[in-house]
Every structure is written in structure tokens, then in C-alpha cells.
Design a protein around this motif. Structure first.
Motif, PDB file in Angstrom:
ATOM      1  N   ARG A 187       3.288   6.731   5.715  1.00 45.81           N
ATOM      2  CA  ARG A 187       2.560   7.613   6.633  1.00 45.81           C
ATOM      3  C   ARG A 187       1.458   8.385   5.903  1.00 45.81           C
ATOM      4  O   ARG A 187       1.511   8.525   4.681  1.00 45.81           O
ATOM      5  CB  ARG A 187       3.546   8.572   7.309  1.00 45.81           C
ATOM      6  CG  ARG A 187       4.490   7.839   8.253  1.00 45.81           C
ATOM      7  CD  ARG A 187       5.578   8.728   8.806  1.00 45.81           C
ATOM      8  NE  ARG A 187       6.534   7.931   9.575  1.00 45.81           N
ATOM      9  CZ  ARG A 187       7.708   8.396  10.012  1.00 45.81           C
ATOM     10  NH1 ARG A 187       8.067   9.647   9.749  1.00 45.81           N
ATOM     11  NH2 ARG A 187       8.505   7.588  10.689  1.00 45.81           N
ATOM     12  N   ASP A 197      -0.676  10.825   3.940  1.00 45.49           N
ATOM     13  CA  ASP A 197      -0.309  11.879   3.000  1.00 45.49           C
ATOM     14  C   ASP A 197      -0.797  13.233   3.513  1.00 45.49           C
ATOM     15  O   ASP A 197      -1.981  13.404   3.821  1.00 45.49           O
ATOM     16  CB  ASP A 197      -0.920  11.568   1.636  1.00 45.49           C
ATOM     17  CG  ASP A 197      -0.625  12.641   0.618  1.00 45.49           C
ATOM     18  OD1 ASP A 197       0.525  12.734   0.182  1.00 45.49           O
ATOM     19  OD2 ASP A 197      -1.561  13.385   0.257  1.00 45.49           O
ATOM     20  N   LYS A 212       8.458   5.986   6.279  1.00 44.62           N
ATOM     21  CA  LYS A 212       7.973   7.339   6.004  1.00 44.62           C
ATOM     22  C   LYS A 212       6.977   7.376   4.854  1.00 44.62           C
ATOM     23  O   LYS A 212       5.957   8.072   4.910  1.00 44.62           O
ATOM     24  CB  LYS A 212       9.152   8.254   5.712  1.00 44.62           C
ATOM     25  CG  LYS A 212       8.772   9.718   5.592  1.00 44.62           C
ATOM     26  CD  LYS A 212       9.999  10.604   5.438  1.00 44.62           C
ATOM     27  CE  LYS A 212       9.590  12.071   5.345  1.00 44.62           C
ATOM     28  NZ  LYS A 212      10.795  12.960   5.209  1.00 44.62           N
ATOM     29  N   ALA A 213       7.247   6.617   3.796  1.00 44.01           N
ATOM     30  CA  ALA A 213       6.373   6.632   2.618  1.00 44.01           C
ATOM     31  C   ALA A 213       4.988   6.077   2.911  1.00 44.01           C
ATOM     32  O   ALA A 213       4.051   6.313   2.152  1.00 44.01           O
ATOM     33  CB  ALA A 213       7.018   5.845   1.480  1.00 44.01           C
ATOM     34  N   LYS A 247       6.268   3.137  10.601  1.00 42.15           N
ATOM     35  CA  LYS A 247       7.700   3.407  10.715  1.00 42.15           C
ATOM     36  C   LYS A 247       8.285   3.864   9.382  1.00 42.15           C
ATOM     37  O   LYS A 247       9.212   4.672   9.346  1.00 42.15           O
ATOM     38  CB  LYS A 247       8.423   2.152  11.208  1.00 42.15           C
ATOM     39  CG  LYS A 247       8.073   1.759  12.636  1.00 42.15           C
ATOM     40  CD  LYS A 247       8.780   0.478  13.041  1.00 42.15           C
ATOM     41  CE  LYS A 247       8.412   0.088  14.469  1.00 42.15           C
ATOM     42  NZ  LYS A 247       9.043  -1.211  14.864  1.00 42.15           N
TER      43      LYS A 247
END
Length: 274
Positions: free
Chosen positions: A258, A260, A255-256, A253
Motif C-alpha cells: 500500500r 507509504d 499491506k506492505a 490487498k
């Protein structure tokens, strides 16, 4: 482990906090030496301080509190080494959540570098510098360090980020899930950090590493052409062939956390080249 539980820990009815937020090295009142050390949580986009702190002997390093070797906390940790006492290392895996690495031992004091050398596995406790001068021995010691610390913390962080679900099929059984690297450990950018990882069930992890299954940078799946043409049982049909061109079923959930995109692209190009 939750910070509040660690703070309120009791032994034989006596409260002995295992951690406080102000100190990285914990020495409870009345004890001769340190009981625990702590490393704070690093957000998904950052590099944890322990990731690049393996010494030339393959042992993990832990930095002093400040730059004074005689600081009370440094003395407490040094004393634990002198007495050969086991320590608990609490490594932050989320805000207020820690993975305990136990037992670890201080095996050397390095005041010139403002750090201690730690054994994170019993097999590392009695190594001499000569024992790790051989490249194979040094590689063995480093593998132990990564297995006991880096990969264990990495797995916990991946499972938290993916809510214990396989990214490909959403399977929720923890014992059947792995923390898979996008870029392999030891390669450039192959750090044990969440954006370089995926939660995958054992079938899809093996398929990903075996270049049967690729993941595009847009998070869709690519099953190898010869596998799509095979005729076999329900696992092949439902577990792999029907995944072709589908989007990942579970992504973090945050974003950071997720995958790369650049790492996915590199891995996907290697998949296509195979």
C-alpha cells in the motif's frame, strides 16, 4: 511470465528451460554462452538490487555469481558479451512471476567490481566511455536504462498490486492506466518500488501530477478549491469534483504494497503549498 512456463519452455519440440531456481545466469547444455539472466523478486518493502546499480556511465550493472570471476556462470555470461549475443533478463515482479526484458547485451566486464555492464536498449550497445563523459549524454543513457528496465518492472508490479484498477476511480482498462510515482523519480525516496506508486488512469494521473488532485495520508482525496468551483462538462463533475473527500476506490490487498504514508504526506504537503 510464470516460472513453470519458463522451466518447461520448448523450441522445435526440444525442452530448453529458460530458467532454474538455483542459478541466476542460465546457460542451457550445448550452448556456447549464457541465454538468460535472472533477478529474484523483492517484496514491496524492500529495495530491488538493480535500483541503485546504474554506473557512472548510465548503464545498468549485473553482479557476478559469487566472487570468482571464473565461475562457470560468469564465464558463460562473459562469453555472451564476447560473441555480442542478446540475452533475456527475467526480473521477478511477484513470487514465481517474471517480467522479461529483451534484448539486453553484456557490453563490459568489470572484474574489480565483480559485475558486468549491460545495455538494455540498442542505442546503448556501442557507447564508449568518452561518449558518456558529457553530463547530457550520461543523463540520456540513464533515462533509457530507467525506461527499459526500472519503469517497465515498476509498472508491472503496480498493476499486479492494484489488480489493474485505477486507485481513484477503479477503471480497469490496462491501456488507460499508468504507474504513477508518489515521490518523483530522482528525488530522495523516489525509488521505483510499489509503496512509492499508485495505479492511476491517465486523467487522474495528470490531475495528480498537475496538483489538481491531492491524496491525503489517510487515502482520501482532495480536489483543489478552484476546480470545485468550476462549471464544465460531465468529466469534470463526475471524474474530479465528485471525488473530493472520497476514499481511494482501489488499494493493494497486501499491506506492505500500500502507499507509504510518509511519502503520501510529503506529496500532500507539496500539493497544499501549490
Amino acid at each position: 511470465m510464470d516460472y513453470n512456463w519458463l522451466r518447461d519452455f520448448k523450441y522445435n519440440g526440444v525442452q530448453i528451460p529458460l530458467m532454474d531456481r538455483q542459478r541466476g545466469i542460465r546457460k542451457p547444455a550445448g550452448m556456447q554462452a549464457a541465454l538468460a539472466i535472472r533477478t529474484t523478486f523483492t517484496p514491496p518493502g524492500g529495495t530491488p538490487p538493480y535500483a541503485d546499480s546504474i554506473g557512472p556511465d548510465g548503464l545498468q550493472r549485473y553482479k557476478y555469481r559469487g566472487d570468482d570471476p571464473n565461475h562457470a556462470e560468469n564465464r558463460a555470461l562473459r562469453r555472451a558479451g564476447e560473441l555480442k549475443l542478446p540475452l533475456i533478463w527475467f526480473v521477478g515482479v511477484a513470487e514465481g512471476v517474471y517480467e522479461p526484458i529483451y534484448p539486453v547485451w553484456v557490453v563490459n566486464d568489470e572484474p574489480a567490481q565483480l559485475q558486468f555492464a549491460l545495455a538494455v536498449d540498442p542505442a546503448q550497445r556501442f557507447l564508449s566511455p568518452a561518449a558518456t563523459s558529457d553530463p547530457d549524454s550520461r543523463a540520456y543513457v540513464e533515462r533509457l536504462t530507467k525506461a527499459r528496465l526500472h519503469q517497465r518492472v515498476f509498472r508491472t508490479q503496480i498493476m499486479l498490486a492494484y489488480e489493474t484498477r485505477c486507485a481513484v476511480c477503479a477503471l480497469r482498462h490496462d491501456s488507460l492506466l499508468d504507474a504513477a510515482h508518489i515521490i518523483a523519480d530522482g528525488q530522495p525516496d523516489g525509488l521505483p518500488v510499489v509503496p512509492n506508486g499508485l495505479a492511476l488512469c491517465k486523467i487522474h494521473h495528470a490531475a495528480y501530477d498537475g496538483r489538481i488532485l491531492g491524496i491525503r495520508p489517510d487515502l482520501t482525496l482532495h480536489v483543489r478549491e478552484d476546480i470545485l468551483a468550476e462549471v464544465d462538462g460531465p468529466m469534470l463533475r463526475h471524474g474530479l469534483q465528485e471525488m473530493h473527500d472520497q476514499r481511494l476506490m482501489a488499494i493493494p490487498k497486501v499491506k506492505a504494497a500500500r502507499p507509504d504514508v510518509d511519502r503520501l504526506e510529503r506529496r500532500y504537503q507539496a500539493f497544499l503549498a501549490s
